[in-house]
Every structure is written in structure tokens, then in C-alpha cells.
Design an enzyme around this catalytic site. Structure first.
Site, PDB file in Angstrom:
ATOM      1  N   PRO A  10      32.671 -34.147   5.643  1.00 41.93           N
ATOM      2  CA  PRO A  10      32.834 -35.089   4.715  1.00 41.93           C
ATOM      3  C   PRO A  10      31.441 -35.832   4.675  1.00 41.93           C
ATOM      4  CG  PRO A  10      33.663 -35.540   7.277  1.00 41.93           C
ATOM      5  CD  PRO A  10      33.183 -34.485   6.923  1.00 41.93           C
ATOM      6  N   ASN A  11      31.653 -35.985   3.127  1.00 44.34           N
ATOM      7  CA  ASN A  11      30.582 -37.026   2.968  1.00 44.34           C
ATOM      8  C   ASN A  11      29.367 -36.407   2.369  1.00 44.34           C
ATOM      9  OD1 ASN A  11      31.880 -39.624   2.821  1.00 44.34           O
ATOM     10  ND2 ASN A  11      31.666 -39.149   5.232  1.00 44.34           N
ATOM     11  N   ARG A  18      23.364 -40.234  -0.382  1.00 41.85           N
ATOM     12  CA  ARG A  18      23.737 -40.926   0.326  1.00 41.85           C
ATOM     13  C   ARG A  18      22.971 -41.081   1.363  1.00 41.85           C
ATOM     14  NH1 ARG A  18      27.051 -37.687   5.386  1.00 41.85           N
ATOM     15  NH2 ARG A  18      26.918 -39.419   6.534  1.00 41.85           N
ATOM     16  N   TYR A  23      19.224 -39.236   5.595  1.00 38.88           N
ATOM     17  CA  TYR A  23      19.770 -38.254   4.895  1.00 38.88           C
ATOM     18  C   TYR A  23      18.179 -36.852   3.545  1.00 38.88           C
ATOM     19  CZ  TYR A  23      23.767 -38.330   7.417  1.00 38.88           C
ATOM     20  OH  TYR A  23      24.844 -38.992   8.617  1.00 38.88           O
ATOM     21  N   ASN A  74      27.994 -28.283   9.062  1.00 40.19           N
ATOM     22  CA  ASN A  74      27.821 -29.142   9.476  1.00 40.19           C
ATOM     23  C   ASN A  74      29.170 -29.653   9.470  1.00 40.19           C
ATOM     24  OD1 ASN A  74      26.567 -31.505   9.202  1.00 40.19           O
ATOM     25  ND2 ASN A  74      25.762 -31.597   8.251  1.00 40.19           N
ATOM     26  N   ALA A  77      31.121 -36.658  10.243  1.00 44.06           N
ATOM     27  CA  ALA A  77      30.979 -37.440  10.920  1.00 44.06           C
ATOM     28  C   ALA A  77      32.527 -36.261  12.452  1.00 44.06           C
ATOM     29  CB  ALA A  77      32.103 -38.697  11.076  1.00 44.06           C
ATOM     30  N   HIS A  80      31.774 -35.651  16.077  1.00 46.47           N
ATOM     31  CA  HIS A  80      31.995 -36.609  17.079  1.00 46.47           C
ATOM     32  C   HIS A  80      33.267 -36.525  17.361  1.00 46.47           C
ATOM     33  CE1 HIS A  80      28.023 -36.809  15.641  1.00 46.47           C
ATOM     34  NE2 HIS A  80      28.246 -37.347  14.319  1.00 46.47           N
ATOM     35  N   ASP A  87      38.633 -26.702  18.868  1.00 43.79           N
ATOM     36  CA  ASP A  87      39.574 -25.499  19.058  1.00 43.79           C
ATOM     37  C   ASP A  87      39.528 -24.736  17.670  1.00 43.79           C
ATOM     38  OD1 ASP A  87      40.624 -27.147  21.348  1.00 43.79           O
ATOM     39  OD2 ASP A  87      42.316 -27.966  20.307  1.00 43.79           O
ATOM     40  N   GLU A  98      25.807 -24.746  14.977  1.00 44.29           N
ATOM     41  CA  GLU A  98      25.996 -26.076  14.900  1.00 44.29           C
ATOM     42  C   GLU A  98      24.581 -26.718  13.796  1.00 44.29           C
ATOM     43  OE1 GLU A  98      27.289 -28.564  17.978  1.00 44.29           O
ATOM     44  OE2 GLU A  98      27.091 -30.440  16.389  1.00 44.29           O
ATOM     45  N   HIS A 100      23.158 -30.149  11.653  1.00 41.56           N
ATOM     46  CA  HIS A 100      23.172 -31.503  11.019  1.00 41.56           C
ATOM     47  C   HIS A 100      21.596 -32.157  10.973  1.00 41.56           C
ATOM     48  CE1 HIS A 100      26.914 -32.684  13.259  1.00 41.56           C
ATOM     49  NE2 HIS A 100      26.231 -31.979  14.671  1.00 41.56           N
ATOM     50  N   LEU A 101      21.397 -32.403   9.635  1.00 44.95           N
ATOM     51  CA  LEU A 101      19.913 -32.934   8.728  1.00 44.95           C
ATOM     52  C   LEU A 101      19.420 -33.919   9.925  1.00 44.95           C
ATOM     53  CD1 LEU A 101      22.412 -32.793   5.365  1.00 44.95           C
ATOM     54  CD2 LEU A 101      20.202 -31.712   5.448  1.00 44.95           C
ATOM     55  N   SER A 102      20.636 -34.632   9.878  1.00 40.15           N
ATOM     56  CA  SER A 102      18.744 -35.938  10.990  1.00 40.15           C
ATOM     57  C   SER A 102      19.425 -35.157  12.441  1.00 40.15           C
ATOM     58  CB  SER A 102      19.961 -37.426  10.938  1.00 40.15           C
ATOM     59  OG  SER A 102      21.958 -36.923  11.253  1.00 40.15           O
ATOM     60  N   ARG A 107      19.772 -41.626  16.789  1.00 40.34           N
ATOM     61  CA  ARG A 107      20.395 -42.266  16.199  1.00 40.34           C
ATOM     62  C   ARG A 107      21.695 -42.869  17.060  1.00 40.34           C
ATOM     63  NH1 ARG A 107      22.702 -39.309  11.068  1.00 40.34           N
ATOM     64  NH2 ARG A 107      22.992 -42.132  10.260  1.00 40.34           N
ATOM     65  N   ARG A 111      27.482 -40.913  17.801  1.00 35.79           N
ATOM     66  CA  ARG A 111      26.824 -39.363  17.137  1.00 35.79           C
ATOM     67  C   ARG A 111      25.570 -38.125  18.309  1.00 35.79           C
ATOM     68  NH1 ARG A 111      26.884 -40.794  11.666  1.00 35.79           N
ATOM     69  NH2 ARG A 111      26.513 -42.607  11.240  1.00 35.79           N
TER      70      ARG A 111
HETATM   71  C1  DQA Z   1      25.669 -35.123   9.867  1.00 38.35           C
HETATM   72  C2  DQA Z   1      25.479 -36.419  11.089  1.00 38.35           C
HETATM   73  C3  DQA Z   1      26.564 -37.033  11.064  1.00 38.35           C
HETATM   74  O1  DQA Z   1      26.398 -37.849  12.583  1.00 38.35           O
HETATM   75  C4  DQA Z   1      26.824 -38.126  10.114  1.00 38.35           C
HETATM   76  O2  DQA Z   1      28.408 -38.334  10.580  1.00 38.35           O
HETATM   77  C5  DQA Z   1      27.207 -36.730   9.006  1.00 38.35           C
HETATM   78  C6  DQA Z   1      25.982 -35.868   8.421  1.00 38.35           C
HETATM   79  C7  DQA Z   1      24.217 -34.997  10.030  1.00 38.35           C
HETATM   80  O3  DQA Z   1      23.446 -33.943   8.739  1.00 38.35           O
HETATM   81  O4  DQA Z   1      22.540 -35.002   9.663  1.00 38.35           O
HETATM   82  O5  DQA Z   1      28.019 -36.573   7.874  1.00 38.35           O
HETATM   83  O6  DQA Z   1      25.773 -33.925  10.247  1.00 38.35           O
END
Ligand code: DQA
Length: 151
Positions: A10-11, A18, A23, A74, A77, A80, A87, A98, A100-102, A107, A111
Site C-alpha cells: 500500500p501507498n 509521497r 522516500y 515491500n 505498512a 507491521h 502466513d 523483505e 524497505h526504502l527507509s 523510525r 515500524r
Molecule cells: C516502507 C516502510 C513502512 O513502514 C511504510 O509503512 C511504507 C514504506 C518502506 O519502504 O520504507 O509504506 O515499507
């Protein structure tokens, strides 16, 4: 030829506009182009997708069986919050990296915990879009059996 799938949660479709201070300005399309170029270098097939819906991500993980050799996820959210994604990964038994950009560990406290990490091969975070390329290297290396017994 090995086949990898990159799933984005998502997002992440909003990347580029964003919270660029967190990011960056790189869009998801930029990341896809970067990953497709890298897939050619590695000699692997690549599927790349994004969904804002938890159930669709679960179904994408199920559908990967017999289609892809490994996944890069990725989960945004859902990382978390989602026991369902964890599962799904545990159920299909495919190797998952796995991403994550950040740096989620630097943070907010909520997270710091990942439901995905315990069922993943490993986690790459904090390197921005480069993390996807690093994840492809890690997964391709794992699939080729080039890494040591721990991975
Ligand atoms: C994220 C980190 C997550 O905590 C956040 O909810 C995201 C992006 C990242 O790529 O840094 O949507 O997965």
C-alpha cells in the site's frame, strides 16, 4: 531461467510525491525500470506489481507457486500489521526477501517490528531504491546456490 516477482504494498504507488524527505523522489515506475534493467544483467525473468489491498497481496503470494522461484516484498505498512501476509509466505515456502526504502529501525517504534522478517530469507532496508537491486542480487544468489548454508 529463474523467475523473480517483486510485490509492492500500500501507498507505494505514490512514491515520488509521497513524503519525499523519507522516500525520495524516485517513482515506483523508476524502480520498475531499474529492476528490469538489472533482471537482464542477472539473466532472470521479472514480474513487478503493486497493490493497496492486503488480500490481493496474499493472492499474489499464492499465485507465485509454480510461476516464480522467489519473491521480493515491500509490504509497506502491512509489514507491521499483517499476520495474513506472514502466513501466506510461510504457506507457500518460496524464498522471500523483505525490502524497505527507509530504515524502519530508525523510525517510529511501531515500524521496528516486522511480521514478515521471521519468515523471510532476510531484510534489506534503508538504501532507498537501491535496496530492490540488492534484494535481486541476494535472491538470485540464493537461488543459484552460490551463498553459504545459512541462506
Ligand atoms: C516502507 C516502510 C513502512 O513502514 C511504510 O509503512 C511504507 C514504506 C518502506 O519502504 O520504507 O509504506 O515499507
Amino acid at each position: 531461467m529463474k523467475s523473480l516477482a517483486i510485490l509492492n504494498g500500500p501507498n507505494l504507488n505514490l512514491l515520488g510525491r509521497r513524503q519525499p524527505e523519507i522516500y525520495g523522489r524516485t517513482t515506483l515506475n523508476d524502480i520498475e525500470v531499474m529492476c528490469r534493467t538489472h533482471a537482464e544483467r542477472l539473466g532472470v525473468e521479472l514480474a513487478f506489481s503493486q497493490s493497496n489491498h492486503e488480500g490481493e497481496l496474499v493472492e499474489a503470494i499464492h499465485a507465485a507457486v509454480g510461476t516464480h522461484d522467489g519473491l521480493i516484498l515491500n509490504a509497506g505498512a502491512y509489514t507491521h500489521t499483517s499476520v495474513a501476509l506472514r502466513d501466506a509466505i510461510a504457506s507457500v515456502g518460496l524464498p522471500v526477501v523483505e525490502v524497505h526504502l527507509s530504515n524502519i529501525h530508525a523510525r517510529e517504534a511501531f515500524r521496528h517490528h516486522s511480521h514478515i522478517a521471521p519468515v523471510a530469507l532476510g531484510q534489506i532496508c534503508g538504501f532507498g531504491a537501491t535496496g530492490y537491486v540488492l534484494a535481486m542480487d541476494a535472491l538470485a544468489s540464493h537461488l543459484s546456490g552460490a551463498t553459504d548454508a545459512a541462506t
